[in-house]
Design an enzyme around this catalytic site. Structure first.
Site, short mmCIF file in Angstrom:
data_model
loop_
_atom_site.label_atom_id
_atom_site.label_comp_id
_atom_site.label_asym_id
_atom_site.label_seq_id
_atom_site.Cartn_x
_atom_site.Cartn_y
_atom_site.Cartn_z
CG ASP A 55 65.55 74.28 65.28
OD1 ASP A 55 65.53 73.87 64.60
OD2 ASP A 55 64.72 75.64 65.59
CG ASP A 80 63.41 69.37 62.83
OD1 ASP A 80 62.27 69.87 63.37
OD2 ASP A 80 63.98 70.19 62.47
CG ASP A 95 62.03 69.32 51.75
OD1 ASP A 95 63.30 68.71 52.56
OD2 ASP A 95 61.70 70.80 52.37
P1 ATP Z 1 65.35 75.31 59.10
O1 ATP Z 1 66.71 75.29 59.46
O2 ATP Z 1 64.23 76.45 58.59
O3 ATP Z 1 64.75 74.48 59.80
P2 ATP Z 1 64.65 72.75 57.75
O4 ATP Z 1 65.17 71.70 57.06
O5 ATP Z 1 64.88 72.09 59.72
O6 ATP Z 1 65.31 73.79 58.05
P3 ATP Z 1 61.95 72.19 59.52
O7 ATP Z 1 60.68 73.17 58.53
O8 ATP Z 1 62.68 72.00 60.15
O9 ATP Z 1 63.59 72.65 58.32
O10 ATP Z 1 61.76 70.94 58.79
C1 ATP Z 1 61.92 69.65 59.09
C2 ATP Z 1 62.56 68.82 58.09
O11 ATP Z 1 60.96 67.99 57.35
C3 ATP Z 1 63.38 69.60 56.92
O12 ATP Z 1 64.49 68.87 56.59
C4 ATP Z 1 62.85 68.28 55.14
O13 ATP Z 1 63.95 67.01 55.72
C5 ATP Z 1 61.38 68.35 56.49
N1 ATP Z 1 60.48 68.92 55.73
C6 ATP Z 1 60.38 69.99 55.79
N2 ATP Z 1 59.02 70.39 55.15
C7 ATP Z 1 58.74 70.21 54.05
C8 ATP Z 1 58.39 70.20 53.39
N3 ATP Z 1 57.22 71.74 52.75
N4 ATP Z 1 58.12 68.75 52.42
C9 ATP Z 1 58.48 68.05 52.67
N5 ATP Z 1 59.47 67.96 53.80
C10 ATP Z 1 59.69 68.79 54.60
MG MG Z 2 65.02 72.89 61.27
#
Ligand code: ATP
Ligand code: MG
Length: 407
Positions: free
Chosen positions: A43, A45, A124
């Site tokens: 997906d 963001d 993060d």
């Molecule tokens: P996934 O493949 O699990 O979706 P993701 O890195 O895209 O991994 P998301 O939860 O979709 O994770 O979050 C999107 C973005 O938001 C992350 O890549 C990061 O930049 C930021 N993010 C999410 N959770 C946190 C957190 N707890 N602290 C800081 N930044 C965060």
């Molecule tokens: Mg994501």
């Protein structure tokens, strides 16, 4: 960077409409990691300089603002929903004082919009703070050095690792997900804080941990993720029941089941169903709860429903798995011995969980070396109400809030 990495036309159109209206708009997070590593993103963001109200202005009825305090826009393109969040900045030390004490989640005034540079710094890990614009050069904005870290396979915190993990212990789990899903290493400055902050995960919001569990379950890296959590002392604080059985024969069974499930899921031979994922990982604890019957499967008996329901609930405790899902996972487990009773076939075929139970039975057959031909008489889908449509209605899997940003 050479030619832009290709993204779906729908994502391009969301970005183009924001940019044509004069806003900055980038893909960020997991999708950028995946694109750079030649994987297909699950997906997307999107991060933008537009405020949520401006996003709504651009997309009209296709945008929905969600969250009471921290507002995000969900933008719909056909049936796909994109999460569009406005650049934010880190809270100042003054604002930080208003932080919740119980959860490690930062709470601060929700109107603190920021610049792209500020937005990057509050994320993060460096590999999660790469901004990608496929439409215009420069295609990448990488203020935190995420691209070299991605190439080197390194998980590096943005800012002081100890502080950033203490501020939000869910990041410990997120770091280990990167290790498991991509084979990355923790940067040397991160390994110790990860171990130190692991116990703090128990204080994190169970709802957020449940969202992370669902995301783990959607991907074919479950075995690696559980193993990494165990290795860094996190599993006992994330899924205590799984941690307790890890060293015994049920733990061995759990690991083998997850590895085979991941292989099948990755190859498109296992359904993307939450209920099935929960039932699969709960099988080993259920087998234990049923007295670890030799041969690997229990027989139907009085009271089995209750035992299995309790066992599923305990497997994921203290995470708030909705009752409807626990019930569905229990049903999947409950149906398994029926595959050995041809007389029950018609009823079993009508059961709404038939096809998922069949997939799990087939997985167990492979693990235990049960007679593979036994399943040949059982069609892949049953005759239940959901089968006519091919599957259950799909629910949106995106969380409706990102609490790390401020609940
Ligand atoms: P996934 O493949 O699990 O979706 P993701 O890195 O895209 O991994 P998301 O939860 O979709 O994770 O979050 C999107 C973005 O938001 C992350 O890549 C990061 O930049 C930021 N993010 C999410 N959770 C946190 C957190 N707890 N602290 C800081 N930044 C965060
Ligand atoms: Mg994501």
């Amino acid at each position: 960077m050479a030619a832009p990495l290709s993204v779906t036309p729908a994502v391009e159109s969301v970005l183009a409409r924001l940019q044509d209206a004069g806003h900055q708009a980038y893909i960020v997070g997991g999708a950028v990691r995946d694109l750079l590593l030649d994987r297909v993103p699950k997906d997307y963001d999107i991060a933008t300089s537009a405020t949520p109200e401006e996003v709504r202005h651009v997309f009209g009825r296709a945008a929905r603002l969600i969250g009471r305090r921290f507002r995000l826009a969900h933008v719909y393109c056909g049936r796909t929903c994109y999460e569009v969040s406005t650049f934010r900045r880190e809270p100042s030390p003054e604002e930080r004082k208003t932080r919740a004490t119980d959860d490690g989640v930062m709470i601060w005034q929700d109107n603190q919009f920021g610049t792209l540079e500020q937005d990057a710094r509050r994320r993060d890990f460096t590999v999660n703070a790469i901004y990608y614009n496929p439409l215009r050069e420069p295609h990448f904005r990488d203020d935190c050095g995420g691209i070299p870290d991605l190439r080197a396979g390194l998980v590096r915190a943005i800012g002081d690792p100890g502080l950033r993990l203490a501020e939000d212990p869910v990041r410990v789990l997120r770091a280990l997900k990167l290790v498991a899903e991509y084979g990355f290493r923790l940067d040397s400055s991160l390994a110790t804080p990860v171990r130190e902050q692991a116990p703090a995960l128990s204080r994190s919001s169970p709802a957020r941990l449940y969202e992370e569990l669902l995301k783990i379950a959607r991907k074919p890296y479950c075995a690696e993720t559980f193993a990494a959590c165990r290795q860094y002392g996190l599993l006992q604080h994330f899924l205590p029941a799984m941690d307790r059985l890890w060293d015994g024969s049920a733990g061995e069974l759990l690991r083998r089941l997850l590895a085979e499930r991941d292989r099948r899921l990755g190859g498109g031979e296992y359904s993307h169903s939450r209920a099935l994922a929960l039932a699969t990982a709960a099988f080993a604890p259920a087998w234990l709860a049923m007295g670890a019957p030799p041969g690997g499967l229990w027989e139907h008996n009085e009271g089995i429903e209750k035992t299995l329901r309790e066992s599923v609930r305990k497997s994921y405790s203290p995470l708030p798995v909705p009752r409807v899902l626990t019930a569905r996972a229990r049903d999947i487990l409950l149906l398994l011995p029926r595959f050995r009773q041809p007389a029950a076939k018609r009823r079993l075929l009508r059961h709404p969980e038939y096809r998922y139970a069949r997939e799990l039975y087939s997985l167990l057959s492979a693990i235990h070396g049960w007679d593979a031909a036994a399943l040949a008489d059982w069609p892949p889908s049953g005759t239940g109400p959901f089968e006519r449509h091919g599957a259950r209605p799909r629910y949106m899997h995106r969380p409706h809030h990102k609490e790390w940003q401020a609940p």
